[in-house]
Design an enzyme around this catalytic site. Structure first.
Site, mmCIF file in Angstrom:
data_model
loop_
_atom_site.group_PDB
_atom_site.id
_atom_site.type_symbol
_atom_site.label_atom_id
_atom_site.label_comp_id
_atom_site.label_asym_id
_atom_site.label_seq_id
_atom_site.Cartn_x
_atom_site.Cartn_y
_atom_site.Cartn_z
ATOM 1 N N LYS A 1 10.668 -35.970 9.256
ATOM 2 C CA LYS A 1 11.147 -35.420 10.200
ATOM 3 C C LYS A 1 10.249 -34.296 10.672
ATOM 4 O O LYS A 1 9.478 -33.659 9.801
ATOM 5 C CB LYS A 1 12.334 -34.703 9.935
ATOM 6 C CG LYS A 1 13.095 -34.167 11.015
ATOM 7 C CD LYS A 1 14.469 -33.604 10.490
ATOM 8 C CE LYS A 1 15.385 -33.101 11.898
ATOM 9 N NZ LYS A 1 16.592 -32.628 11.503
ATOM 10 N N SER B 1 20.577 -34.052 14.792
ATOM 11 C CA SER B 1 19.191 -33.880 14.971
ATOM 12 C C SER B 1 18.346 -34.851 14.345
ATOM 13 O O SER B 1 17.216 -35.210 15.065
ATOM 14 C CB SER B 1 18.722 -32.594 15.065
ATOM 15 O OG SER B 1 18.661 -32.126 13.647
ATOM 16 N N SER C 1 23.368 -32.706 10.962
ATOM 17 C CA SER C 1 22.227 -33.581 11.534
ATOM 18 C C SER C 1 21.632 -34.795 10.629
ATOM 19 O O SER C 1 20.867 -35.431 10.907
ATOM 20 C CB SER C 1 21.131 -32.433 11.944
ATOM 21 O OG SER C 1 21.404 -31.679 12.911
#
Lengths: 495, 95
Positions: free
Chosen positions: A78, A158, A182
């Site tokens: 990420k 997210s 998330s």
């Protein structure tokens, strides 16, 4: 061997050790899959050269024998994780061009264990969002589509790029972070497994901060076993993060024996929401049946302050964010606005932050500033922290009654269309986190497991919430659901 | 409590984010909606409840208050939008 990129971590680990496949072959298969998946916009900074270099080193280590489980496993990372020399910008324009001089503890640990980084993955800006639509790179796209319908769907947020990349087999697994849901919400939207560990299990050092008392990194994988393997490599005490727990990291994979006989599983009545789709309701009932069939004792419990978790979160998270994001001032890294004649340092700050932060980040920084400002601190921030104490106590009370895990749906709906929420009030988007956010406020571990498809052919997830530090037992219960549900569907390839 | 454009402008200034005059009424409306949602918290009886400081009951580790790192000015300045002669450069602060 075809389709190497479709392997799980466990399959690849075993094949690598037997010498049936090399880390370079696995990595090349993933790089080719990434190359062909531009339409998903999941990988935002590819690192193919680094990946092949790491893969060659992993192969040498595997040949020497005694390599760790993650050795040679290609991962997506990420964009929130700082990775040395590789763009790391939390999907924000304000960190445009930022290349850290250091490596986050979690990625360091993964690399020390021999894992391979394929590239950085898309996400909502500073992890603020539930649809990946707040990203400066544009949204990642869910590899899943509704039956006979080409509407592009959100992979959730997210950690949307992580979820899309794992679901589309661009990598074997990915790192995510979870502040209010998330990891778990995108995992549910994309038909994969997502684990948020206990707060303090993984070091936060080098992970770009959103809300420090809530943020926690975790694995996003194709199976529960993979989550157990990958968590063991990510976790552990780090002197650089004083909130990381100095306790041993157990063998989580060894806990997956499928035996949950006599274990007490709680069903919180407050999670039965008005207007919840019938399909979510019946999936939840299916989950209860699977656990009961495996010999667990399923009991009704009450978590009375559930309703107040989201409003408390939307005080605490923005408050911490407004403080954490104060560092983006155009001085030390990232974007600085072009200044006009006569502009001083205040104009530099204000213009830089207006240009650098997107709308949702600006909104949350300002809300956080407001709730912390003189005269409102007690009314909003302190009250929210007191409610947080009560939410944590709800869980403590349930665990004190002998409950070992709690079963809920992960999300109130399946993946929605990109742009569908564009005109909605921000609060409507926040409701995505209604089942996940309580866990962050209480610091507990929780996992989302894919458990079925809705009538439109989209994946739905079930969430299990565990006791602090008992990720092994939690994953074992998740493994029972995974096995019973037999979820084997994959998105059909259109990209 | 509804937020007016004047309060929105004040908050934007505190947060050091430039917001154009014509954007303020819409921003104030968004703040009001979010704060309206947050105000549900007033229904909860929090009498005698301690505000949470940390989710895990463990005491944070201490370390000696000594220098542990340093002597890397090039690394520190490597990402600066403007660095000169070993310093971060900013517009004139003092007249």
């Amino acid at each position: 061997m075809g389709d190497l990129n479709r392997m799980t971590i466990a399959e690849a680990r075993d094949a690598l050790r037997r010498g049936e496949v090399s880390a370079v072959e696995l990595t090349e298969a993933c790089l080719a899959a990434i190359e062909a998946a531009g339409a998903l916009n999941a990988v935002v900074h590819g690192t193919p050269e680094l990946a092949l270099e790491q893969a060659r080193a992993a192969d040498a280590r595997l040949r020497a024998g005694g390599a760790p489980d993650m050795c040679g496993i290609p991962l997506g990372i990420k964009d929130l994780f700082c990775t040395r020399g590789v763009p790391s910008q939390a999907a924000s324009f304000i960190l445009n061009g930022f290349r850290p001089e250091y490596e986050s503890t979690v990625t360091s640990r993964l690399f020390e264990a021999g894992a391979v980084m394929l590239g950085k993955l898309n996400m909502d800006e500073f992890a603020m969002g539930s649809s990946n639509e707040t990203s400066t790179y544009g949204s990642a796209v869910n590899p899943w589509r509704r039956v006979d319908d080409e509407t592009p769907l959100t992979p959730g947020g997210s950690s949307g790029g992580s979820a899309a990349a794992v679901a589309a087999d661009l990598c074997l697994a990915a790192t995510g972070t979870d502040t209010g849901g998330s990891i778990r919400q995108p995992a549910a939207f994309s038909g994969i497994v997502g684990l948020k560990p206990t707060y303090g299990r993984c070091s936060r050092w080098g992970i770009i901060a959103f809300a420090s008392s809530l943020d926690q990194a975790g694995p996003m994988t194709k199976s529960v076993r993979d989550a157990a393997i990958m968590l063991a490599a990510m976790a552990g005490h780090d002197p650089k993060d004083s909130t990381s727990a100095d306790i041993p990291v157990p063998d989580f994979e060894a806990a997956l024996n499928g035996d949950i006989r006599g274990r007490k599983i709680g069903i919180p009545r407050e999670y039965r929401m008005e207007g919840m789709p019938a399909e979510i309701e019946s999936l939840w009932a299916e989950g209860r049946r699977m656990l009961r069939d495996a010999g667990a004792e399923v009991v009704d419990i009450s978590l009375p302050h559930t309703k107040y978790a989201l409003p408390a979160y939307y005080v605490i998270a923005p408050a911490e964010a407004s403080s954490n994001l104060a560092r983006y001032d155009g001085v030390r890294y990232g974007h600085r606005a072009k200044l006009g004649a006569g502009d001083g340092i205040t104009e530099m700050y204000e213009k830089t932050r207006a240009e650098g932060f997107g709308d949702e980040v600006q909104r949350r920084v300002m809300i956080g500033t407001y709730v912390l400002s003189a005269g409102f601190y007690d009314a909003y921030y302190n009250r929210a922290r007191k409610v947080r104490t009560l939410i944590a106590k709800d869980f403590e009370d349930a665990f004190a009654q002998g409950v070992e895990a709690i079963l809920t749906p992960t999300t109130p709906s399946a993946a929605f269309g990109l742009g569908e929420m564009a005109d909605a009030d921000p609060v409507r988007m926040y409701l995505n986190d209604v089942f996940t956010v309580t866990v962050n406020l209480a610091g507990l571990p929780a996992v989302s497991v894919p458990a079925g498809l809705d009538s439109q052919g989209l994946p739905l997830g079930l969430q299990l919430i565990g006791r602090p530090w008992e990720e092994g037992a939690l994953l074992n219960a998740a493994h029972v659901i995974e096995t019973a549900a037999g979820f084997a569907s994959r998105p059909s390839r259109w990209w | 409590m509804p937020i007016d454009a004047k309060t929105a402008a004040h908050v934007a200034r505190l947060a050091r984010i430039r917001v154009e005059e014509e954007r303020l009424p819409a921003l104030a409306e968004e703040f009001s909606a979010i704060l309206g949602f947050i105000e549900q918290l007033n229904e909860v009886d929090v009498e005698g409840v301690e505000p949470m400081v940390s989710v895990s009951p463990m005491r944070l580790k201490r370390r000696p208050d000594v220098v542990t790192d340093g002597s890397m000015p090039e690394k520190i300045l490597a990402n600066a939008p403007d660095a000169r002669e070993g310093f971060f450069a900013v517009p004139k602060v003092v007249e």
